[in-house]
Design a protein around this motif. Structure first.
Motif, short mmCIF file in Angstrom:
data_model
loop_
_atom_site.label_atom_id
_atom_site.label_comp_id
_atom_site.label_asym_id
_atom_site.label_seq_id
_atom_site.Cartn_x
_atom_site.Cartn_y
_atom_site.Cartn_z
N UNK A 147 0.86 -1.18 0.00
CA UNK A 147 0.00 0.00 0.00
C UNK A 147 0.90 1.23 0.00
N UNK A 148 0.28 2.37 -0.18
CA UNK A 148 1.04 3.62 -0.22
C UNK A 148 1.53 3.97 1.18
N UNK A 149 2.83 4.24 1.28
CA UNK A 149 3.43 4.52 2.58
C UNK A 149 4.38 5.71 2.50
N UNK A 150 4.60 6.30 3.66
CA UNK A 150 5.65 7.30 3.82
C UNK A 150 6.57 6.80 4.91
N UNK A 151 7.82 6.55 4.54
CA UNK A 151 8.83 6.12 5.51
C UNK A 151 9.51 7.37 6.06
N UNK A 152 9.58 7.46 7.38
CA UNK A 152 10.14 8.64 8.06
C UNK A 152 11.35 8.20 8.88
N UNK A 153 12.48 8.81 8.66
CA UNK A 153 13.69 8.52 9.43
C UNK A 153 14.04 9.71 10.29
N UNK A 154 14.52 9.45 11.52
CA UNK A 154 14.80 10.53 12.45
C UNK A 154 16.28 10.56 12.81
N UNK A 155 16.65 11.61 13.51
CA UNK A 155 18.03 11.77 13.93
C UNK A 155 18.46 10.79 15.01
#
Length: 1158
Positions: free
Chosen positions: A822-830
């Protein structure tokens, strides 16, 4: 030393572990190497075949390919009038050799000493460089990568000036002591012939004449040498008789000397702005003295002095008056005048003002012979930051259009992106819209620097380089086949109002002098969507159109900073997910377009963007046109933080960006804000740190300190910020601003969406408390690259914020139990956290403009060590999955007025379009390690700890030889590649020390084994890490030397030959050779054989030239050995003679004495 083959069995471990610890558990067991699968790696524990990886270490090798741009800090200039190539020397010891477009060569002296002077061996394929470390070098240009054949290092004297007569093998070298030495160019050995300063000047002269500032042989007689000394002394030296024929004196210092082609008179330029013309028949005084820019005094006195004339050239024409061209010499009473070049032709005086100081200039003439009419046709002017060529054949002296990419630094480069193997139709399209903005008024003649040869070579795929600049401009360059040509320039600052003097303080306090500087760029070549993030905390989305349009610019304002409340109480479950309108964004715009600005007590700024978007309709020419401007606003007197990550997806119609406060997701199709929330709220119930609420404290207000924020790395974060409060709720949609009135449908859509469809719901009441997160600030990154950041729980108590460092839209498995992507947004943090957000898009394209997009947490959190840098997705076969995109269509096409036309979406890459398979691989790289997860099981299949003591600056997943790998650039200078998905090390070379922040900010990898970085403020250096390209590089580079017949000298005629001097009978070999002049002192200069001999042989190994080169090198080596043998023999003979003499003296002493007299 790292061990890369450490294996560990992961049979179902991660599948059986909790979501929050699946990544961390596998990472902790990685040790210092890679973890490889030993059995099962699937969601249900079923065995899977290991993917066959084709890349091995044999595919990789690093070498620099080509350097583009203007030579940084230029110092010297030379031109070969027969080969028609130009050489520029720099203060850093570099030499750039330019010919026709495509012929551009970079060389570097190992010493790094500044280049003082360059001299071509005209039509010989060689160049002499004189450097500030008093060394002369002979460069072989008959190979594609020039190399040094010989060097000569002066030990006792400093070189000030060199002169090599046309078709001569003897180089005159003037020194600071005033002496003139002579060097044989072929052997690079000093002749015993020396012109000492005390022999050149008159014996009665009591002062030293100063350094040699000029050397030239007479055009009329090659046996006469003109020597100019700094103090104004001129000596005409007869080389045969070894004495001065004449001497001339002037009371002002000499800067340069130029001959008339007949050799009877010469012109000097002086430090008082005067030009003196001298005749050899009457050297007592100049027969003409002029101060071209001096004011004429009324009483007939000498004109007042001007600035020094640093260089003059005196060129004759057969059918017109001679040209006198000089730099400097302007009047002192106009201090603000720009540097200028003056052209005197007859009685006409033309002053050409330059944008930068003049370093040097050369007049290009039709003939290489100094004793013929010169017929000048152009002047090459080397400026500190530019290179221009003036056409002398037209009366208005237009300049030639420069074909080289030397305006990269027109405004300082702040960021770069590199795209290899992009769609082939992009380059012609960008060129067609960029060509309409080209300047007019150039000379209609062809570019005169046209030497060398260049062909396309085997590499034919299209490449585009994009550079972002400090003034807000963005330049697109055609970089195909290791060339660089400007395609199109976009000025992002045009969407904003110009700040009037005095108004800047109100809004632009977070940046110093470049409020429009481009900080990040994101480009989707297939859909032609382009997005920039500016240093003043804004994002602009551009669409490409071939048609001009006049329209208003849509704008949104986003409040991305959480406030600490005085009293925090747990929220009952019955509370609505979003507060009422009064506590939502105070910057919501009313339907009339006005802003409801909330201003706190005093002068505290709140809900104000840093810049003002133009509210009136704007004319947008064909090309990239602004579709939406998104600005972060001030919050309670705190300026918005700079954007640290950016991603756009044309298929989804979404743009996401984050900073150290949180994340914002905007629907640029509906022009609404979908999400604006602090980083902590993104975790929901999946916070891996299990942070406990602490007692709240009141928010601290920080006044904006002027000049405290500087443009630096995208991850440059502030430490003196307010605390993070979990109680940061997100508005669902925000009205479109800046003049665009919303229709009733828009209003009803916004009302329908507001309270009913929240993108996020509060998962736990603990998230409402104030929480201090682990430190990710990078205040010291500018100063040190040796620091390692810790993401341990012990650092949680420090006051800081968790920045969003990476974003990636993809079709993926968001949760463990998902059966389809499915449509996703992968978010990476500091902190090394990876959060997956689900995107609920309307089912059909017809509903995309009306139905809302819902962003919701998936509950999935993965962990790595260090700040996350990049994501990628591989299908079940290990092939790189292309991000979904919308096929480009012109938004303002004239032939299709129906706005409801269907969008053509490509959701998967062609290689995997038929079947995505039941699983995929997610590649995640942080600044410390790389991990590969199997989805949907979220099993960590492979881990590689890249560095412990340093950190990565850049990581990209790239394609090479129809396969895929992870390319990394580390702050300690290492360039590494890892195989995918197994993360085996394929390449690790300490190649590029990060000596400057510029390298860290601009380094980027791209497909097909290519990379680039900004090597200086004005130059782009491209390199390759592909073995195949290194092997083919020789074929791709241009040839500097091409066989050209030297033009024949004009017939001098009987009378001129009879009375024109004895220049033709002069034999330099007889005069300067060892047989006549003897050997020079070995302590004066040291001969150093160059490394370019063998390379020269390889470069010219195609036939007779190669044989001759080998023979010449062998003879040079044999001659050198014979010379050493000769010296030893001479030393032994001298020793033997001394012994014989001493023995003879002893014999004479005791010859007549009797035995008893001893």
């Amino acid at each position: 030393m790292k061990k890369f083959n450490f294996r560990k069995v992961l049979d179902g471990l991660a599948a059986a572990s909790p979501v929050g610890s699946s990544g961390g558990g596998s990472g902790s067991g990685a040790g210092g190497g890679s973890v490889h699968p030993g059995g099962t790696a699937g969601a249900a524990g079923t065995p899977r075949e290991e993917i066959q990886e084709t890349l091995t270490s044999d595919y990789f090798q690093i070498c620099k390919t080509v350097r583009h741009g203007f030579p940084y800090l230029p110092t010297a200039l030379a031109f070969d009038p027969v080969q028609k190539i130009l050489a520029i020397g720099t203060r850093t010891g570099a030499i750039r050799i330019l010919g026709r477009p495509g012929v551009d060569c970079y060389c570097q002296h190992e010493s790094g000493a500044a280049v003082l002077q360059l001299q071509f061996l005209i039509n010989e394929g060689a160049l002499v460089s004189a450097c500030a470390d008093d060394a002369l070098h002979l460069w072989n240009l008959r190979q594609k990568r020039p190399a040094i054949l010989h060097s000569l290092k002066f030990n006792r004297e400093r070189i000030t000036y060199c002169h090599l007569p046309f078709q001569s093998k003897w180089l005159y070298v003037g020194t600071e002591r005033g002496n003139t030495h002579i060097v044989n160019i072929e052997s690079f050995i000093l002749s015993g012939y020396v012109i000492m300063w005390n022999k050149a000047i008159e014996l009665s002269t009591k002062t030293h004449p100063g350094p040699v500032v000029h050397l030239s042989d007479s055009p009329r007689d090659e046996g006469k040498l003109l020597i100019g000394y700094e103090n104004g002394t001129i000596v005409f030296w007869d080389l045969r008789s070894k004495r001065a024929d004449l001497r001339a004196y002037y009371d002002e210092a000499i800067h340069s000397v130029a001959w008339h082609h007949e050799g009877k008179q010469f012109m000097c330029s002086h430090s008082d702005g005067s030009l003196t013309l001298w005749n050899l028949k009457s050297p007592n005084r100049p027969f003409q003295t002029t101060i071209p820019h001096g004011k004429v005094q009324r009483d007939g006195k000498k004109p007042e002095s001007c600035k020094p004339i640093l260089k003059v050239e005196y060129k004759t024409c057969k059918n017109s008056e001679p040209f006198v061209i000089f730099s400097g010499g302007l009047s002192y009473d106009k201090p603000c005048r720009r540097p200028s070049l003056t052209i005197m032709h007859g009685k006409a005086i033309t002053v050409l003002e330059m944008d930068h100081p003049i370093v040097d200039f050369l007049t290009l003439c039709e003939t290489p012979y100094p004793n013929e009419f010169q017929e000048p046709y152009a002047v090459v002017v080397l400026l500190e930051k530019d290179l221009i060529v003036v056409d002398l054949t037209q009366s208005n002296f237009p300049i030639f259009e420069n074909p080289y990419p030397i305006d990269i630094h027109e405004s300082p480069v702040t960021c770069t992106e590199y795209f290899a193997d992009c769609p082939p139709d992009l380059i012609p399209v960008l060129y067609s819209v960029g060509a309409k903005h080209k300047k007019q008024g150039y000379s209609n003649k062809e570019w005169p620097i046209s030497g060398g040869a260049w062909n396309l070579g085997a590499q034919t795929y299209p490449e585009i380089i994009i550079t972002g600049h400090a003034d807000g401009s963005v330049k697109f360059w055609d970089a195909s086949a290791i060339t660089l040509q400007m395609l199109y320039k976009l000025k992002t600052s045009k969407v904003f109002e110009k700040q009037k003097v005095g108004e800047g303080k109100a809004t632009a306090e977070i940046v110093e002098e470049d409020p429009f500087a481009v900080q990040m760029m994101y480009w989707c070549p297939e859909s032609r969507i382009f997005c920039v993030a500016g240093v003043s905390a804004y994002v602009i989305v551009y669409r490409f159109s071939k048609h001009e349009v006049n329209t208003e610019i849509a704008s949104l304002e986003v409040r991305l900073q959480c406030e600490v409340e005085d009293i925090i109480t747990p929220e009952p479950e019955t509370n609505p997910p979003f507060p009422d309108a009064s506590s939502q964004l105070p910057s919501l715009k009313s339907l009339s377009g006005s802003t409801n600005t909330v201003t706190c007590e005093g002068t505290m700024k709140d809900s104000i963007p840093c810049l003002s978007v133009k509210a009136r309709p704007v004319r947008m020419p064909p090309g990239y046109q602004a579709d939406l401007v998104i600005q972060l606003v001030w919050v309670d007197g705190e300026p918005p933080q700079q954007i640290t990550s950016l991603a756009v997806n044309s298929a989804y119609g979404l743009v996401a960006f984050g900073n150290c406060n949180g994340l914002a997701v905007v629907d640029f199709m509906q022009k609404t804000v979908l999400l604006s929330m602090g980083t902590l709220d993104l975790y929901g119930s999946s916070d891996p740190y299990q942070r406990q609420p602490r007692s709240p404290r009141k928010s601290r207000q920080f006044a904006a300190v002027k000049g405290s924020r500087k443009l630096s790395l995208p991850t440059d974060l502030k430490t003196d910020l307010d605390h993070v409060n979990g109680h940061c709720t997100s508005p669902t949609s925000q009205s479109c601003g800046s003049g665009k009135r919303l229709s009733s449908a828009d209003v009803s859509r916004a009302n329908r969406r507001g309270p009913g469809r929240p993108p996020f719901r509060k998962a736990q009441s603990a998230a409402c408390m104030e929480i201090s997160l682990p430190v990710t600030t990078e205040e010291n990154r500018e100063n040190s690259f040796s620091r390692s950041r810790s993401s341990s729980v012990s650092s949680i108590d420090r006051d800081s914020k968790e920045a969003i460092t990476a974003l990636y839209f993809m079709e993926s498995f968001a949760r463990k139990n998902d059966s389809a992507v499915s449509s996703c947004l992968w978010v990476g943090t500091g902190l090394g956290m990876v959060i997956i957000l689900s995107l609920n898009l309307p089912a059909s394209d017809d509903l995309r403009q009306s139905e809302p997009v819902v962003v919701s947490p998936s509950g999935t959190v993965l962990t790595l060590k260090g700040a996350v840098l990049t994501f990628a997705c591989l299908d079940c076969m290990g092939t790189l999955t292309h991000r979904p995109y919308e096929v480009w269509r012109d938004p303002h096409s004239a032939d299709d007025g129906d706005k409801t036309r269907k969008r053509k979406l490509v959701m998967h890459s062609p290689s995997s379009s038929q079947d995505m398979g039941d699983h995929q691989f997610a590649v995640i790289c942080s600044e410390k390690q790389a991990k590969v997860f199997s989805l949907p099981s979220q099993t960590c299949l492979y881990v590689h700890n890249i560095t412990e003591t340093s950190f990565l600056l850049r990581a990209d997943v790239v394609t090479l030889c129809n396969s895929v790998c992870l390319a990394c650039f580390c702050a300690n200078g290492h360039i590494m590649t890892l195989s995918l998905p197994s993360l085996r090390p394929l390449l690790d070379i300490n190649y590029l020390p990060v000596t400057d922040m510029r390298i860290a900010r601009t380094f980027c990898f791209t497909n097909e084994g290519q990379a680039l970085y900004l090597s200086s403020p004005t130059e782009i250096q491209r390199l390759t890490y592909s073995q195949e390209m290194c092997d083919n590089l020789q074929d791709m580079l241009g040839d500097l030397f091409t066989p050209v017949e030297t033009p024949e000298a004009q017939n001098r005629g009987f009378l001129k030959g009879l009375f024109g001097g004895s220049g033709q009978a002069f034999d330099r070999e007889e005069l300067f050779g060892e047989a006549t002049a003897g050997k020079a002192s070995r302590s004066l200069a040291q001969h150093i054989p160059g490394s370019g001999g063998i390379e020269g042989v390889r470069g010219a190994a195609g036939g007779v030239i190669g044989d001759l080169t080998r023979a010449r090198i062998a003879l040079d080596e044999r001659g050198q050995k014979l010379g050493e043998l000769d010296e030893r023999t001479a030393s032994m003979m001298a020793s033997a003679e001394a012994f014989s003499k001493h023995a003879h003296e002893v014999m004479l002493k005791y010859k007549d004495k009797k035995w008893y007299q001893f």
